[in-house]
Enzyme design. Structure first.
Site, PDB file in Angstrom:
ATOM      1  N   LYS A   1       0.834  -1.205   0.000  1.00 50.69           N
ATOM      2  CA  LYS A   1       0.000   0.000   0.000  1.00 50.69           C
ATOM      3  C   LYS A   1       0.867   1.254   0.000  1.00 50.69           C
ATOM      4  O   LYS A   1       0.618   2.204  -0.735  1.00 50.69           O
ATOM      5  CB  LYS A   1      -0.907  -0.027   1.228  1.00 50.69           C
ATOM      6  CG  LYS A   1      -1.917   1.104   1.303  1.00 50.69           C
ATOM      7  CD  LYS A   1      -2.829   0.855   2.494  1.00 50.69           C
ATOM      8  CE  LYS A   1      -3.862   1.947   2.626  1.00 50.69           C
ATOM      9  NZ  LYS A   1      -4.792   1.693   3.740  1.00 50.69           N
ATOM     10  N   ASN A   2       1.904   1.243   0.842  1.00 44.80           N
ATOM     11  CA  ASN A   2       2.802   2.399   0.885  1.00 44.80           C
ATOM     12  C   ASN A   2       3.519   2.612  -0.435  1.00 44.80           C
ATOM     13  O   ASN A   2       3.855   3.744  -0.802  1.00 44.80           O
ATOM     14  CB  ASN A   2       3.832   2.223   2.011  1.00 44.80           C
ATOM     15  CG  ASN A   2       3.246   2.542   3.375  1.00 44.80           C
ATOM     16  OD1 ASN A   2       2.044   2.785   3.495  1.00 44.80           O
ATOM     17  ND2 ASN A   2       4.071   2.529   4.401  1.00 44.80           N
ATOM     18  N   GLU A   3       3.747   1.518  -1.170  1.00 43.78           N
ATOM     19  CA  GLU A   3       4.398   1.617  -2.470  1.00 43.78           C
ATOM     20  C   GLU A   3       3.586   2.529  -3.397  1.00 43.78           C
ATOM     21  O   GLU A   3       4.128   3.404  -4.084  1.00 43.78           O
ATOM     22  CB  GLU A   3       4.540   0.221  -3.072  1.00 43.78           C
ATOM     23  CG  GLU A   3       5.480   0.127  -4.242  1.00 43.78           C
ATOM     24  CD  GLU A   3       5.695  -1.309  -4.698  1.00 43.78           C
ATOM     25  OE1 GLU A   3       6.116  -1.483  -5.853  1.00 43.78           O
ATOM     26  OE2 GLU A   3       5.444  -2.249  -3.910  1.00 43.78           O
ATOM     27  N   GLY A   4       2.270   2.327  -3.411  1.00 44.61           N
ATOM     28  CA  GLY A   4       1.410   3.166  -4.243  1.00 44.61           C
ATOM     29  C   GLY A   4       1.336   4.594  -3.742  1.00 44.61           C
ATOM     30  O   GLY A   4       1.393   5.552  -4.525  1.00 44.61           O
TER      31      GLY A   4
ATOM     32  N   ALA B   1       4.648   6.419  -4.431  1.00 45.09           N
ATOM     33  CA  ALA B   1       4.782   6.731  -5.861  1.00 45.09           C
ATOM     34  C   ALA B   1       3.908   7.932  -6.216  1.00 45.09           C
ATOM     35  O   ALA B   1       4.303   8.804  -7.001  1.00 45.09           O
ATOM     36  CB  ALA B   1       4.386   5.518  -6.703  1.00 45.09           C
TER      37      ALA B   1
END
Length: 431
Positions: free
Chosen positions: A172-175, A178
């Site tokens: 989730k943090n990846e999205g 980004a």
């Protein structure tokens, strides 16, 4: 707390905590070509403070290093002055059974940081590694062994090693990060911002969608709270629709399409697909495993059959947000960009604007002409069809939706790495 104060505290902590970063006397040199790709850093005459940060993106198909140079002046937002980027393939997960080799690749990439950051700044420049879907797909034991080897490399380096400097990042943090990266680079994170851009990231193991909804129903109709994230940054609060789909990255989707995800007996099994050229047969590796793959030599191939195959990987898995406003701009990067280049849809340097229908049209052309005109990559039909299916039947984009395909935004790599660096300095309190 203002960002300038945060930076000052970081520098103070770096001076006090030098015991975490010891000078390393021997590093494996990268090839001599690295020296030639380092750019000259521009410096305004009236800059106040210059800070550096080193962020490693340990992805499923490669490990990348981002060395950022920031200038903090009188404004609250720092200025990103420069990014040095370099990558090595394969990813850390390919060394699941030989973690020492994974550490070797990180050592090599650290050479880029040592060439980019002035020696006097090493001891106060944080070095951080975040692993993504490649390690999330591994067993806990194998992933931990890889992370421990990387931690050892960091601890013996001359850089500042913060707490929790090596870890697997929440999808989730990846999205979210980004989204922060792209909106920071496009100037949309200033206070009281009304207009932002959405992001679509297609990695090897996972895929992410993140955007700022205009309609409350988009948040309320999300399957679970896990699709919503709130955070504060630069005196603004954002509530995002965001989700990461593990197993729906491009390489993982290939495995699922072939029916090879979690399969056994790889040494004797051949995985076939109508998405591959009829006469194609070869070995293909991902995540440290090798698979025998082929087309159907005596059967059929083509777009319609291929679409039915990839639809099984998408249907019932990808949630369609209530709102995907045509007026919202979506930036699409990673494999969206790479495959669009391979298919001849956009320029490999400039990128470009594409409608979703362009992916569909090109997928049909590639798949239906595989026999007479073999594509550059034998997987191009499968990949283009999967991207089309993911956008249309997955997220629910219209054929006419325009996507901004990009690799870089203002000469900086489009990825979560910059957002993660800003998070390190500013503690975004994502929840």
């Amino acid at each position: 707390m203002k960002l300038s104060v945060m930076f000052s505290l970081l520098v103070l902590l770096a001076v006090v905590d030098l015991s975490r970063a010891q000078l390393k006397t021997s590093l494996v040199d990268l090839t001599n070509s690295i020296g030639s790709i380092l750019p000259s850093l521009s410096r305004p005459a009236n800059h106040s403070r210059i800070f550096y940060a080193v962020m490693f993106d340990a992805g499923s198909t490669g490990t990348r290093i981002h060395v950022y140079t920031f200038i903090q002046g009188g404004s609250e937002l720092p200025v990103l002055d420069n990014e040095m980027f370099h990558s090595i393939k394969p990813g850390l997960s390919a060394y699941a059974d030989s973690p020492e080799m994974a550490a070797h690749t990180v050592r090599m990439l650290l050479k880029v940081a040592k060439k980019t950051v002035p020696r006097l700044e090493w001891k106060r420049t944080p070095v951080v590694l975040r692993a993504t879907a490649g390690l999330r797909l591994l067993s806990t034991e194998k992933a931990q062994a890889l992370l421990e080897q990387v931690q050892h490399v960091f601890d013996e380096s001359p850089f500042l090693v913060p707490d929790n400097s090596v870890s697997i990042m929440n999808g989730k943090n990846e999205g979210i990060l980004a989204w922060i990266s792209v909106n920071f680079l496009t100037g949309h994170l200033k206070a009281q911002t009304k207009k932002t851009v959405g992001i679509l990231d297609l990695g090897g193991g996972s895929t992410q969608i993140t955007f700022l909804p205009k309609l409350r129903k988009t948040i309320e109709s999300a399957p679970v709270d896990d699709y919503v994230a709130r955070f504060d940054i630069f005196n603004s609060t954002f509530e995002l629709y965001t989700h990461s789909y593990l197993g729906n990255g491009l390489m993982a989707a290939r495995l699922a399409t072939l029916g090879a995800l979690g399969a056994e007996g790889l040494e004797w099994r051949v995985f076939k697909s109508t998405c591959l050229p009829k006469k194609f047969r070869d070995e293909w590796s991902f995540g440290g495993l090798t698979y025998q793959v082929s087309g159907h030599p005596d059967g059929y191939s083509g777009y319609k059959l291929c679409y039915q195959e990839v639809l099984k990987v998408v249907k019932g898995i990808i949630h369609q947000p209530y709102e995907l406003e045509d007026s919202s701009v979506f930036y699409a990067f990673s494999y969206y960009f790479d495959r669009a280049v391979d298919a001849g849809l956009i320029d490999g340097v400039q990128g470009g604007m594409l409608e979703v229908r362009h992916f569909k049209k090109r997928a049909k052309e590639v798949c239906n002409k595989m026999t007479k005109h073999p594509p550059i990559s034998s997987f191009l039909c499968m990949d283009m069809t999967y991207i089309t299916c993911l956008l249309k039947d997955g997220f629910g984009f219209k054929d006419s939706t325009v996507l901004q395909l990009t690799k870089k935004v203002n000469n900086v790599e489009a990825s979560w790495a910059l957002g993660a660096t800003l998070d390190h300095f500013h503690n975004l309190k994502i929840h």
